[in-house]
Scaffold this motif. Structure first.
Motif, PDB file in Angstrom:
ATOM      1  N   TYR A   1       0.409  -3.223  -7.036  1.00 32.94           N
ATOM      2  CA  TYR A   1       2.662  -3.270  -6.975  1.00 32.94           C
ATOM      3  C   TYR A   1       2.384  -3.540  -5.099  1.00 32.94           C
ATOM      4  O   TYR A   1       1.766  -3.521  -4.528  1.00 32.94           O
ATOM      5  CB  TYR A   1       2.746  -1.104  -7.383  1.00 32.94           C
ATOM      6  CG  TYR A   1       2.089  -0.808  -6.523  1.00 32.94           C
ATOM      7  CD1 TYR A   1       2.178  -0.236  -5.272  1.00 32.94           C
ATOM      8  CD2 TYR A   1       0.226  -0.141  -6.904  1.00 32.94           C
ATOM      9  CE1 TYR A   1       1.809   0.611  -4.519  1.00 32.94           C
ATOM     10  CE2 TYR A   1      -0.467   0.620  -6.219  1.00 32.94           C
ATOM     11  CZ  TYR A   1       0.219   0.937  -5.301  1.00 32.94           C
ATOM     12  OH  TYR A   1      -0.352   1.977  -4.071  1.00 32.94           O
ATOM     13  N   GLU A   2       4.009  -3.864  -5.392  1.00 32.03           N
ATOM     14  CA  GLU A   2       4.387  -4.285  -3.733  1.00 32.03           C
ATOM     15  C   GLU A   2       3.726  -3.049  -2.524  1.00 32.03           C
ATOM     16  O   GLU A   2       4.645  -1.471  -3.444  1.00 32.03           O
ATOM     17  CB  GLU A   2       5.947  -4.755  -4.250  1.00 32.03           C
ATOM     18  CG  GLU A   2       5.923  -5.438  -3.404  1.00 32.03           C
ATOM     19  CD  GLU A   2       7.535  -5.858  -3.796  1.00 32.03           C
ATOM     20  OE1 GLU A   2       8.623  -6.209  -2.029  1.00 32.03           O
ATOM     21  OE2 GLU A   2       8.128  -5.703  -4.012  1.00 32.03           O
ATOM     22  N   GLY A   3       3.496  -3.514  -1.972  1.00 35.25           N
ATOM     23  CA  GLY A   3       3.425  -2.378  -0.743  1.00 35.25           C
ATOM     24  C   GLY A   3       1.991  -1.870  -1.074  1.00 35.25           C
ATOM     25  O   GLY A   3       1.791  -0.672  -0.332  1.00 35.25           O
ATOM     26  N   ALA A   4       0.918  -2.294  -1.980  1.00 35.67           N
ATOM     27  CA  ALA A   4      -0.312  -2.249  -1.768  1.00 35.67           C
ATOM     28  C   ALA A   4      -0.920  -1.679  -0.672  1.00 35.67           C
ATOM     29  O   ALA A   4      -1.840  -0.893  -0.644  1.00 35.67           O
ATOM     30  CB  ALA A   4      -1.313  -2.677  -2.954  1.00 35.67           C
ATOM     31  N   HIS A   5      -1.334  -3.012  -0.083  1.00 37.02           N
ATOM     32  CA  HIS A   5      -2.126  -2.698   1.675  1.00 37.02           C
ATOM     33  C   HIS A   5      -1.710  -1.993   2.355  1.00 37.02           C
ATOM     34  O   HIS A   5      -2.696  -2.159   2.598  1.00 37.02           O
ATOM     35  CB  HIS A   5      -1.565  -4.682   1.776  1.00 37.02           C
ATOM     36  CG  HIS A   5      -0.628  -5.021   2.584  1.00 37.02           C
ATOM     37  ND1 HIS A   5       0.553  -4.677   1.573  1.00 37.02           N
ATOM     38  CD2 HIS A   5      -0.176  -4.537   3.438  1.00 37.02           C
ATOM     39  CE1 HIS A   5       2.156  -4.886   2.442  1.00 37.02           C
ATOM     40  NE2 HIS A   5       1.753  -5.262   4.042  1.00 37.02           N
TER      41      HIS A   5
END
Length: 251
Positions: A63-67
């Motif tokens: 998902y967006e922002g997983a890192h």
């Protein structure tokens, strides 16, 4: 602990990663309709007839922002460290819950998450596999063509392959492309080209027989005389029995 893999399947929740892996390998993991049905990485092997083995990891949905999410996202992305190929799996069928979803944006989000977490992922080879291409009533082919041309305009070196895990469409092409990216110097097994029958090569056909027969009629062979052997008697043999001159003395 980072798992040992050759390729990783990265995709959003419900993008068809587990179904794709089950179609390419002998994986029997659970396939569920709910998001995040894959809770931990699963590794399976793609086997070839020439004993080449490629390990593929099915990772949970990103998902967006997983890192930057240390509780969930980082635990997923850490398994991409040892992989040599990053495969972005995208669902090209329109969902009823997300009618304005853009497949190209999903690919760019996956690329940013993988490369932002590890700097080594920027130098790895990449491949985009579109899933659920059999759902024609949800404009799957239209979205696949749109994704292909727009992605090629921005990233010319990344290939896009459309697949359908349900009917097995494009699976063989996807597996072949994965092997070419991982082992470009190794020959691919192909079907043997059928050779011509030996009768057509050695034995003459009917046309050749007719041409040879017509040529013999026009050909005049010269006369040939067998020369006598050196020191041999050239006289003809006697026509009747000749008694030996000392026949009486021999008796």
């Amino acid at each position: 602990l980072r798992i040992m893999t050759d390729a990783c399947l990265l995709g959003m929740p419900n993008s068809g990663k587990t179904s794709l892996m089950a179609a390419m390998t002998r994986s029997h993991t659970r396939i569920g309709p709910e998001p995040f049905s894959t809770t931990r990485p699963h590794v399976s092997v793609i086997g070839f007839r020439d004993d080449v083995r490629i390990r593929v990891a099915d990772l949970p949905g990103l998902y967006e922002g997983a890192h930057v999410d240390k509780l969930k996202g980082c635990r997923i992305l850490r398994h991409t460290y040892r992989s040599k190929l990053l495969i972005y799996v995208v669902d090209v069928a329109n969902r009823d819950s997300e009618p304005d979803r853009d497949p190209l944006k999903e690919v760019e989000v996956l690329m940013d998450e993988a490369k932002s977490f590890f700097e080594v992922n920027k130098a790895k080879k990449e491949l985009v596999i579109a899933t659920k291409c059999d759902m024609l009533h949800k404009d799957a082919l239209f979205n696949l063509d749109s994704l292909y041309f727009r992605l090629k305009a921005r990233y010319p070196d990344i290939d896009v392959i459309g697949t359908s895990a349900r009917f097995g469409l494009g699976i063989e092409r996807a597996v072949t492309r994965i092997r070419q990216l991982l082992y470009p110097d190794m020959l691919l097994t192909a079907e043997r080209v059928k050779a011509k029958p030996i009768d057509e090569i050695l034995l003459p056909n009917e046309q050749m027989k007719q041409e040879s027969l017509t040529g013999i009629d026009r050909l005049q062979l010269p006369g040939f005389i067998i020369p006598p052997a050196h020191g041999a008697d050239t006289k003809p043999p006697p026509s009747r029995f000749v008694r030996h001159p000392r026949y009486n003395e021999m008796e």
